[in-house]
Write an enzyme that holds these catalytic residues in place. Structure first.
Site, PDB file in Angstrom:
ATOM      1  N   CYS A   1     -57.971 -34.466 -14.833  1.00 29.17           N
ATOM      2  CA  CYS A   1     -58.413 -33.095 -15.069  1.00 29.17           C
ATOM      3  C   CYS A   1     -57.839 -32.115 -14.060  1.00 29.17           C
ATOM      4  CB  CYS A   1     -59.943 -33.030 -15.053  1.00 29.17           C
ATOM      5  SG  CYS A   1     -60.683 -33.478 -13.470  1.00 29.17           S
TER       6      CYS A   1
ATOM      7  N   GLY B   1     -70.563 -34.578 -24.505  1.00 29.24           N
ATOM      8  CA  GLY B   1     -69.494 -35.563 -24.352  1.00 29.24           C
ATOM      9  C   GLY B   1     -70.090 -36.923 -24.049  1.00 29.24           C
TER      10      GLY B   1
ATOM     11  N   MET C   1     -66.535 -39.635 -17.791  1.00 32.54           N
ATOM     12  CA  MET C   1     -67.106 -38.628 -16.899  1.00 32.54           C
ATOM     13  C   MET C   1     -68.497 -38.207 -17.350  1.00 32.54           C
ATOM     14  SD  MET C   1     -66.727 -36.761 -14.161  1.00 32.54           S
ATOM     15  CE  MET C   1     -65.033 -36.375 -13.710  1.00 32.54           C
TER      16      MET C   1
END
Length: 456
Positions: A50, A192, A196
């Site tokens: 990221c 999500g 992560m």
């Protein structure tokens, strides 16, 4: 051939550029294939997270390699070369090794000491092996980087120098308050269900939130994460025992009106939470709303930060906050470890470079012995088997003793800085066939490929 890395990260580029330069999984594969198709590169690997995109390659020309890798990054990232170039950094040979080892140890992370980068390096190596773009050099490099990173976390206190992005982000949201005290009793929404997001949900559960809602485009993954979270905790289980449930993505708007803290980390290329959605949710609530955006490109509209009652922490604000964080004393120990490992890796690579030449020399010597023994048999046909074996063994011992000292010494010299020329000198002195040396190198490369294919 020489190791080259060209890349950009949160240290060299603003978040706005990193967002646009992010690489999807299929784009990474195409980038690697195009890297090998490029003339200067023989191997390739891409490390994309990221907050960094780095292209590693084994090249035969430095300047041509830099130009080609920079162009490929621009083509596949969607950011024009002219705009991207000022933010690119280049590392070559030992500096490239030092850079990757530092990255693996968390020294170059947004939050110093975070360990998640090791999984991302492992993924980068696995992709290179799957596509057969990582040969002997990059296999050795990335395998060693993983070992160095694990050493740093097991042998030093680098973990104390910083926390994961999730923990650090929650600390920023808590704004000086103890995270557990701040989190206690809150309702959390996690958007999500990837690695992560799973880490975020587990961190929230351990921090003491009352409920976690998981929203994901794939319902099965959200349900699976809920199952894991609701399992009883303890030494025998990986669950947390927290109350959790899964919802469809279309329900996110409704959940925003009930949640106290939202963490979003998806692979979406556009906004998941628009400013309008956040503004609408705030009309139906009186409590403040804490938003943590860990996605790149961003999931949450930056406009939410200006709304009354909303606190937004994203990758950009995390970078600014972590820049002022105190460095732990353990960082110096890790830096020393990295320097030692870089020296050891360089010595091993230089020693390996001369091995095919030494093997070719011994092969030539064995052929000479075989030829002379055959000639002797023709001249002395009455030798019995015992005599013939004794003569053969004696000649072999003489040759081995003559070659032992120079081959051992040349390996020692080759492992030192600047020792690459000893292989060339050996080939010249003994008039070794370059094709014989190359065939030994190819055999070594094939053996390394087979050996490493199942190690990740």
């Amino acid at each position: 051939m020489s190791l080259l890395v060209v890349g950009l990260s949160h240290r060299s580029a603003p978040v706005s550029v990193l967002e646009r330069a992010s690489l999807a999984a299929d784009t990474q594969a195409k980038l690697l294939q195009d890297t090998l198709a490029a003339e200067p590169a023989a191997e390739g690997a891409v490390l994309a997270t990221c907050n960094r995109i780095e292209l590693y390659a084994d090249v035969d020309k430095f300047h041509a390699g830099v130009a080609e890798l920079s162009t490929l990054l621009a083509q596949h990232s969607g950011v024009g070369l002219e705009e991207l170039t000022p933010y690119l950094y280049v590392h070559y040979e030992d500096r490239a090794v030092h850079h990757l080892f530092s990255v693996a140890c968390g020294l170059d992370s947004m939050v110093v000491g975070e360990g998640q980068i090791l999984g991302q390096i492992k993924d980068a190596l696995a992709l290179g092996q799957e596509l057969h773009t990582a040969g002997r050099l990059l296999n050795d490099l990335f395998q060693q980087a993983l070992r160095v990173g694990k050493r740093a976390h097991s042998e030093t206190g680098i973990d104390r120098a910083g926390q994961s992005l999730v923990t650090f982000g929650l600390q920023q949201l808590a704004d000086g308050t103890d995270v557990n005290a701040w989190s206690a009793g809150k309702r959390a929404l996690v958007i999500g269900a990837g690695s992560m997001s799973s880490l975020a949900a587990a961190t929230l559960a351990r921090a003491g939130v009352a409920e976690i809602v998981i929203a994901n485009r794939t319902s099965a993954r959200a349900e699976r994460l809920v199952e894991i979270l609701t399992e009883p905790g303890g030494s025998s289980g990986g669950g947390t025992g927290v109350a959790a449930r899964a919802v469809e993505m279309v329900a996110v708007g409704d959940e925003l009106t009930r949640a106290d803290v939202v963490i979003s980390c998806t692979g979406a290329t556009g906004l998941v939470l628009t400013g309008e959605a956040v503004e609408t949710a705030m009309k139906d609530r009186t409590a403040p709303l804490a938003l943590l955006d860990l996605a790149m490109p961003r999931d949450i509209d930056a406009a939410a930060h200006r709304m009354p009652g909303v606190r937004l922490v994203d990758i950009e604000s995390l970078a600014e906050a972590s820049a002022d964080a105190p460095m732990a004393a353990d960082v110096d120990q890790v830096r020393a470890l990295v320097s030692d490992e870089v020296a050891a890796f360089g010595a091993a690579q230089r020693a390996a470079h001369i091995t095919p030449t030494v093997v070719a020399l011994r092969t030539m010597a064995a052929d000479v012995v075989a030829g002379e023994v055959a000639r002797l048999e023709g001249r002395l046909p009455d030798l019995d088997d015992k005599q013939r074996a004794e003569i053969t063994q004696t000649v072999r011992r003489v040759v081995d003793k003559l070659l032992h000292a120079p081959t051992v010494r040349v390996k020692q010299l080759a492992s030192e800085p600047g020792g690459a020329g000893y292989a060339d000198a050996l080939r010249t002195l003994f008039d070794l066939d370059p094709e014989t040396v190359a065939s030994v190198s190819r055999a070594d490369l094939n053996d390394a490929d087979v050996k490493n294919r199942g190690r990740v």
